[in-house]
Scaffold this motif. Structure first.
Motif, PDB file in Angstrom:
ATOM      1  N   ILE A 257     -16.953  34.752   4.573  1.00 21.80           N
ATOM      2  CA  ILE A 257     -17.969  34.903   3.530  1.00 21.80           C
ATOM      3  C   ILE A 257     -18.581  33.525   3.293  1.00 21.80           C
ATOM      4  N   MET A 258     -19.843  33.394   3.642  1.00 19.53           N
ATOM      5  CA  MET A 258     -20.548  32.121   3.466  1.00 19.53           C
ATOM      6  C   MET A 258     -21.278  32.169   2.124  1.00 19.53           C
ATOM      7  N   GLY A 283     -14.594  39.320  17.029  1.00 20.07           N
ATOM      8  CA  GLY A 283     -14.804  40.458  16.155  1.00 20.07           C
ATOM      9  C   GLY A 283     -14.884  40.138  14.681  1.00 20.07           C
ATOM     10  N   CYS A 284     -14.957  38.867  14.319  1.00 21.94           N
ATOM     11  CA  CYS A 284     -15.066  38.485  12.907  1.00 21.94           C
ATOM     12  C   CYS A 284     -16.372  39.022  12.318  1.00 21.94           C
ATOM     13  N   ARG A 285     -16.286  39.497  11.061  1.00 22.76           N
ATOM     14  CA  ARG A 285     -17.476  39.938  10.331  1.00 22.76           C
ATOM     15  C   ARG A 285     -17.945  38.801   9.436  1.00 22.76           C
ATOM     16  N   ALA A 398      -8.970  36.301   5.707  1.00 24.52           N
ATOM     17  CA  ALA A 398     -10.389  36.220   5.369  1.00 24.52           C
ATOM     18  C   ALA A 398     -10.685  34.855   4.762  1.00 24.52           C
ATOM     19  N   ALA A 399     -11.830  34.309   5.123  1.00 24.23           N
ATOM     20  CA  ALA A 399     -12.229  32.978   4.654  1.00 24.23           C
ATOM     21  C   ALA A 399     -13.419  33.107   3.715  1.00 24.23           C
ATOM     22  N   LEU A 400     -13.169  32.865   2.435  1.00 24.70           N
ATOM     23  CA  LEU A 400     -14.256  32.753   1.467  1.00 24.70           C
ATOM     24  C   LEU A 400     -14.616  31.277   1.367  1.00 24.70           C
ATOM     25  N   LYS A 401     -15.677  30.897   2.040  1.00 22.10           N
ATOM     26  CA  LYS A 401     -16.138  29.514   2.035  1.00 22.10           C
ATOM     27  C   LYS A 401     -17.107  29.346   0.870  1.00 22.10           C
ATOM     28  N   GLY A 434      -7.583  31.875   6.795  1.00 20.14           N
ATOM     29  CA  GLY A 434      -7.976  31.973   5.395  1.00 20.14           C
ATOM     30  C   GLY A 434      -8.763  30.741   4.990  1.00 20.14           C
ATOM     31  N   CYS A 435      -8.895  30.530   3.686  1.00 21.22           N
ATOM     32  CA  CYS A 435      -9.701  29.396   3.236  1.00 21.22           C
ATOM     33  C   CYS A 435      -9.437  29.136   1.761  1.00 21.22           C
ATOM     34  N   ALA A 436      -9.215  27.867   1.415  1.00 20.57           N
ATOM     35  CA  ALA A 436      -9.065  27.457   0.024  1.00 20.57           C
ATOM     36  C   ALA A 436     -10.222  26.573  -0.429  1.00 20.57           C
TER      37      ALA A 436
END
Length: 864
Positions: A257-258, A283-285, A398-401, A434-436
């Motif tokens: 998620i950008m 296959g990443c969304r 999932a990576a919320l950037k 993931g993402c912090a």
């Protein structure tokens, strides 16, 4: 180049740039023409009746193009805060750089051309870096010291000797310190043009802070325009700003998620696209939340969710409600690692106080933060908010950037803290993929080559960077909370600084801070303004003394990666400094000797360092490599080998993931509780907010707080458009604005939604006036469907160019932005309402000081 050569020749600086170019290239046009024409004659061209007389030829359309085997190749790097600092390879003839290329894989150890692996990717420079030769030899290059002779801001200067210029600066410094005290000089150093381990411009660790601290007269600028709200959030939540993964971790994400992030323009790691492309192939969304449809959204075929600016925290609160209401939170992760997510994870001393879940569910204030509630604020449908929340909570990893741009708003810290809450409640922290992030600082570099001194970087007052003008204009009737005055433990605590002079080192901040017209009013009241830069910038136009600083091609240093990346790049002195340029370290050393502390400021040097810096710089850099890099980071490559290769790329044993050891090995977080603090121990225990640098109340948990300007505000009756000013692709803030090559590709313009433009009778290419109560700008329109209605976009960093009525013809959006203090220090660049119309007769846009280099990109666009 011709303009520079004429300036140098007029001032008797020998040899001239033109002469150096001629001598170095050693080209003989006449011999070239003779051989060419002889060959042409042999080919039968003489039979066409052409009269070719080589001896009469006076010119030739093109210079012969030098081959690689005729040039010396030197590895160096970019130098600016563009999102990375990558390799440049200078191809030079003698003392002239004739072209620039970049990493092709051969430079690490005994690499081969084309080497480009997951562990050791090529460090390729972008268009900005590759265009640097145009900046190095630009018409705006500052070649010798100059002193103002006209009114401040008029742009009239006379050439001065170094002795005259530095003598004037040293005298004024002593005078201002004696007359106005230890807060009289404002440090506005930043990492714009002089960032390395030795020649360092930086708010915290830089040479100006070291110099003014030792002098005993310094007011510091404590807030960073790009990401101060994010810095605050990361420190409150995680206890550190090193909350970022290295970008190779993105390759393992199943959802990215950008949020307010356009990595096509601002990388946050130079090989971001390389790894995100891998994720796409696996296959990443991708999802983009942004008021505009960006190049990144297009590149990754992302789900675009347009959102009203400055409402991100509300949408995130709606997502949190959906996750809690449907039991999708990672309760195991929350129970083990998080403080204050719910009542069960509140600390014992805070029982009965509001937890994050209490707020989100409406149990504490009676207002459930449902997707429907959020939709009314942010303009995103409740269905889309719920859909995204479900997707994020159920996709692992999932990576919320959460990028910096939405934090550059009023109460921007609440957006970043809300993002951290979502990252924690879904258990996506400390796991590969993931993402912090927040700040996003990842691998730790050894960043300083000069020695520590107990008086270095000492400050006697520290204020929020963009509140200096408010302080100057209203002194002494200023409350500490109005300027973000940092607390002290001595008699200077609470004392409002009496700012009488400014140093700009590697900083074009006068062009870049909020509410420029307020700065213009304030700067006229000052007694001394010094600008140290390699280029005459808009800030320099308002200075009293201009000091020419050597570029990174003209001094010895080592380049650091920028927040992401794990490598060092050697920066030799590729060419000798043009004109009379000196390095920052040389200038400060000479000033320190004049003020009585030269040996302490530069302990490896004598005063002769001002004239010969090579051996001293080599000694500092060798010590840094042998006593910091090699023992602390396990490097075995000797200094001489590093210089020979030009780059050292670290091979990490595993992808660098922030907080992986906290999750896997039980390492405590660096917060007071040792946990991820969604409920902040520090904030909850503050009783007098006026005695903090924040000045105003900040809730202990993330909350939605209505900003002072937005599309939901009654002020839209007067100013109906919300202006955002993201970073451009073709500049690094204001750096590179004066490069015609880039301006011919990208224009400074205002992006307007097609429906808004139709209603106002505006077409692409029309000249537009944009204004509010703070100022007005002029620039061309770009009409598109790729921007949501009610929102307009003007990219930051354009060089100001004022007309006689105070309108900025260069199109700098910071004539419109607000300098009001957001409590945690964030800059409210994107909290800005405006109105607009077609320009009145006679008012034109000026894209650059060299007017003939007009940007022409709009010619290739189709009106909508």
């Amino acid at each position: 180049m011709t303009d520079i050569a004429e300036k140098i020749e007029q001032t008797s600086v020998e040899p001239s740039v033109e002469q150096r170019l001629h001598d170095s290239l050693n080209l003989n046009r006449r011999d070239f023409l003779k051989s060419s024409l002889t060959a042409a004659s042999a080919a039968g061209l003489g039979g066409l009746g052409l009269s070719l007389v080589p001896s009469d030829s006076q010119a030739f359309a093109y210079e012969p193009y030098l081959r690689d085997d005729q040039l010396e190749t030197v590895v160096t790097s970019c130098a600016h805060n563009c999102g990375s600092r990558h390799m440049l390879v200078a191809h030079k003839k003698g003392d002239v750089i004739v072209r620039l290329s970049t990493d092709d894989g051969r430079y690490q150890h005994n690499g081969v051309v084309g080497k480009d692996t997951f562990e050791e990717p090529q460090l390729r420079a972008c268009l900005r870096g590759r265009s640097y030769r145009s900046r190095l030899y630009s018409a705006e290059r500052l070649l010798y010291p100059m002193i103002r002779v006209g009114a401040r801001g008029e742009g009239k200067f006379k050439r001065a000797s170094w002795d005259e210029a530095l003598g004037m600066v040293a005298y004024r410094m002593q005078e201002l310190k004696q007359k106005y005290g230890p807060t009289a000089l404002l440090d506005q150093s930043y990492a714009g043009a002089s960032y390395g381990v030795l020649h360092k411009s930086d708010q915290i660790e830089g040479l100006l802070g070291r110099f003014l601290g030792m002098f005993g007269c310094r007011t510091n600028s404590w807030s960073v325009p790009s990401y101060q709200a994010t810095t605050f959030s990361s420190r409150m939540t995680f206890g550190t700003i090193e909350d970022g993964n290295e970008d190779d971790a993105f390759a393992f994400s199943k959802l990215i998620i950008m949020w307010g992030w356009n990595p096509a323009y601002t990388f946050h790691g130079g090989n971001t696209f390389y790894y995100m492309r891998m994720a796409k192939q696996r296959g990443c969304r991708f999802v983009v939340i942004d008021p505009i449809y960006t190049d990144s959204a297009s590149a990754y075929d992302a789900w675009w969710i347009p959102i009203r600016p400055n409402t991100d925290a509300a949408m995130m609160a709606g997502m949190a409600y959906y996750i809690f209401a449907n039991g999708l939170q990672d309760q195991g992760f929350i129970n083990r690692f998080v403080q204050g997510m719910d009542r069960e994870t509140m600390p014992n001393w805070a029982q009965g106080q509001e937890s994050f879940k209490d707020y989100i569910m409406g149990w504490s204030d009676g207002v459930p933060k449902t997707p429907e509630w959020a939709a009314q604020i942010c303009g995103v449908s409740a269905q889309d908010i719920a859909k995204l929340a479900h997707l994020y909570a159920t996709t692992k990893p999932a990576a919320l950037k959460a990028s910096w741009s939405p934090g550059r708003n009023a109460y921007g810290e609440q957006y970043n803290r809300m993002a951290a809450a979502l990252q924690a409640m879904t258990g996506n922290i400390g796991v590969l993929g993931g993402c912090a992030e927040g700040v996003g600082k990842a691998w730790h570099a050894e960043g300083i080559a000069y020695p520590y001194d107990e008086f270095a970087n000492v400050w006697f007052a520290s204020i929020k960077s963009d509140r200096w003008a408010h302080c100057v204009l209203n002194y002494p009737n200023v409350k500490r909370e109005e300027i973000g005055l940092w607390p002290r433990q001595d008699e200077l605590d609470g004392v409002i600084p009496n700012i009488r002079g400014i140093f700009w080192q590697g900083s074009d901040w006068f062009n870049q801070l909020t509410n420029i017209n307020k700065e213009i009013s304030a700067i006229k009241k000052l007694d001394m303004v010094v600008c140290m830069d390699s280029t005459i910038t808009p800030s320099g136009i308002w200075a009293d003394v201009l000091l020419p600083i050597a570029t990174h091609f003209e001094r010895h240093d080592v380049a650091l990666p920028w927040y992401k990346g794990h490598y060092y790049i050697h920066r030799p002195k590729v060419i000798q400094p043009l004109g009379e340029s000196k390095t920052d370290f040389q200038v400060f050393t000479e000033l320190a000797y004049r003020l009585g502390f030269g040996e302490r400021f530069n302990p490896k040097a004598t005063r002769d360092y001002f004239h010969n810096d090579d051996a001293v710089d080599e000694a500092y850099l060798r010590d840094w490599w042998e006593h910091k890099v090699m023992p602390h980071q396990g490097v075995t490559m000797p200094w001489e080998d590093f210089k020979r290769h030009g780059v050292y790329k670290f091979k990490l044993p595993r992808p660098h993931v922030a907080f992986q050891d906290n999750v896997e090995k039980g390492v405590k977080w660096a917060t007071p509780s040792g946990r991820i603090e969604i409920f902040s121990t520090t904030l909850a225990q503050i009783t007098d907010w006026t005695k903090t640098q924040y000045g105003y109340y900040i809730p202990a948990i993330p909350k939605w707080i209505e900003p002072w300007e937005s599309l939901n505000h009654p002020l839209t009756q007067k100013y109906p458009f919300h202006l955002i000013s993201p970073h451009p692709r073709w500049r690094t803030h204001s750096i590179f604005h004066n490069i015609p090559w880039l301006r011919e590709t990208f224009a400074q313009e205002i992006t307007i939604n097609a429906s808004d433009a139709k209603r106002l009778g505006i077409q692409t290419g029309d000249t537009i006036e944009v204004w509010n109560d703070r100022g007005g700008i002029v620039l061309p329109a770009y009409v598109t469907e790729l921007c949501m209605p009610g929102v307009v976009v003007v990219y930051e960093g354009a060089w100001m160019d004022l007309d006689e009525n105070g309108w900025d013809l260069g199109g700098n959006p910071d004539f419109l932005t607000n300098d009001e203090p957001s409590p945690a220090g964030g800059f409210a660049y994107n909290t800005c309402l405006v109105t607009l119309r077609k320009a009145t007769e006679g008012r034109v846009h000026r894209p650059g000081w060299d007017v003939k280099a007009t940007a022409r990109s709009q010619v290739f666009r189709r009106d909508l």
